[in-house]
Design a protein around this motif. Sequence first.
Motif, PDB file in Angstrom:
ATOM      1  N   VAL A  74       0.927  -1.067  -0.067  1.00 16.51           N
ATOM      2  CA  VAL A  74       0.135   0.172   0.089  1.00 16.51           C
ATOM      3  C   VAL A  74       1.015   1.228  -0.096  1.00 16.51           C
ATOM      4  N   THR A  75       1.897   1.225   0.659  1.00 11.94           N
ATOM      5  CA  THR A  75       2.897   2.399   0.403  1.00 11.94           C
ATOM      6  C   THR A  75       3.514   2.623  -0.858  1.00 11.94           C
ATOM      7  N   ASN A  76       3.948   1.518  -1.490  1.00 14.01           N
ATOM      8  CA  ASN A  76       4.252   1.775  -2.943  1.00 14.01           C
ATOM      9  C   ASN A  76       2.983   2.146  -3.617  1.00 14.01           C
ATOM     10  N   ILE A  77       1.988   1.583  -3.685  1.00 18.05           N
ATOM     11  CA  ILE A  77       0.752   2.160  -4.415  1.00 18.05           C
ATOM     12  C   ILE A  77       0.656   3.598  -4.076  1.00 18.05           C
ATOM     13  N   ALA A  78       0.546   4.175  -2.947  1.00 18.11           N
ATOM     14  CA  ALA A  78       0.295   5.425  -2.436  1.00 18.11           C
ATOM     15  C   ALA A  78       1.527   6.230  -3.130  1.00 18.11           C
ATOM     16  N   ALA A  97       2.341  10.343  -9.657  1.00 16.70           N
ATOM     17  CA  ALA A  97       1.709  10.381 -11.084  1.00 16.70           C
ATOM     18  C   ALA A  97       0.451  11.366 -11.543  1.00 16.70           C
ATOM     19  N   GLU A  98       0.399  12.078 -12.511  1.00 22.90           N
ATOM     20  CA  GLU A  98      -0.346  13.217 -12.681  1.00 22.90           C
ATOM     21  C   GLU A  98      -1.697  12.625 -12.555  1.00 22.90           C
ATOM     22  N   GLY A  99      -2.757  13.092 -12.121  1.00 20.52           N
ATOM     23  CA  GLY A  99      -3.883  12.776 -12.114  1.00 20.52           C
ATOM     24  C   GLY A  99      -4.642  11.567 -11.629  1.00 20.52           C
ATOM     25  N   ALA A 106      -5.576   2.649  -0.669  1.00 21.39           N
ATOM     26  CA  ALA A 106      -4.357   2.477  -0.352  1.00 21.39           C
ATOM     27  C   ALA A 106      -3.854   3.499   0.649  1.00 21.39           C
ATOM     28  N   VAL A 107      -4.088   4.683   0.739  1.00 22.75           N
ATOM     29  CA  VAL A 107      -3.613   5.587   1.678  1.00 22.75           C
ATOM     30  C   VAL A 107      -4.560   5.621   3.083  1.00 22.75           C
ATOM     31  N   TYR A 164       0.060  13.284   4.995  1.00 21.85           N
ATOM     32  CA  TYR A 164       0.172  14.351   3.868  1.00 21.85           C
ATOM     33  C   TYR A 164      -0.745  13.625   2.689  1.00 21.85           C
ATOM     34  N   TYR A 165      -0.445  12.527   2.318  1.00 22.69           N
ATOM     35  CA  TYR A 165      -1.233  11.932   1.342  1.00 22.69           C
ATOM     36  C   TYR A 165      -2.772  12.059   1.515  1.00 22.69           C
ATOM     37  N   LEU A 166      -3.393  11.609   2.635  1.00 22.60           N
ATOM     38  CA  LEU A 166      -4.719  11.852   3.085  1.00 22.60           C
ATOM     39  C   LEU A 166      -5.047  13.411   2.782  1.00 22.60           C
TER      40      LEU A 166
END
Length: 168
Positions: A20-24, A30-32, A42-43, A57-59
């Motif tokens: 999930v860390t890799n996916i996030a 990646a744009e968009g 994942a996040v 931060y991702y959330l």
Amino acid sequence: NLIALFTPRFNANPNDLDLVTNIAKMLNTAEGCTDNELYLNAVNTMYKLNPSGTAAYYLYRLYDARNNREEATKYLEAAIASDDTDPKNRAQYEYELAVLSVKAGNNAKAYASAQKALDMDSSLAGKCYMIMGNIWGSVVCGGNEIEKSVHCWVAVDYMQKAKAADAS
């Protein structure tokens, strides 16, 4: 392509922190790719399994993209407060909190965050002064003609500081 690649992997093993860390991280860069269910799942899983500054931060980015300012603010503040957040990133996050607070109509919080960001990282001075100037420029004052325009003088001072710090 990333979503098509990672969705089956996530569905097969949704509690794998490394996955999930890799996916996030991949979708975040990646744009968009931050406004979809895979990124959300994942996040959220990443934050549940390891509530780090990065996950917070991702959330924030996710909720900001969805115009959910209350949740975005909550997670951005968590990222700022996290012990594992790099000081340079913390300054950038404070600046982003200032921008988010302006969008939410909380000028006092925006001003305070812009000042904190400026104190932490002088390379953000132009942007921070610009926010401060915009806040002062939006103030409505009563009184006579001079009293009604005093706030604009302060706004202009901040805009001049912004231009001196960063000509762009």
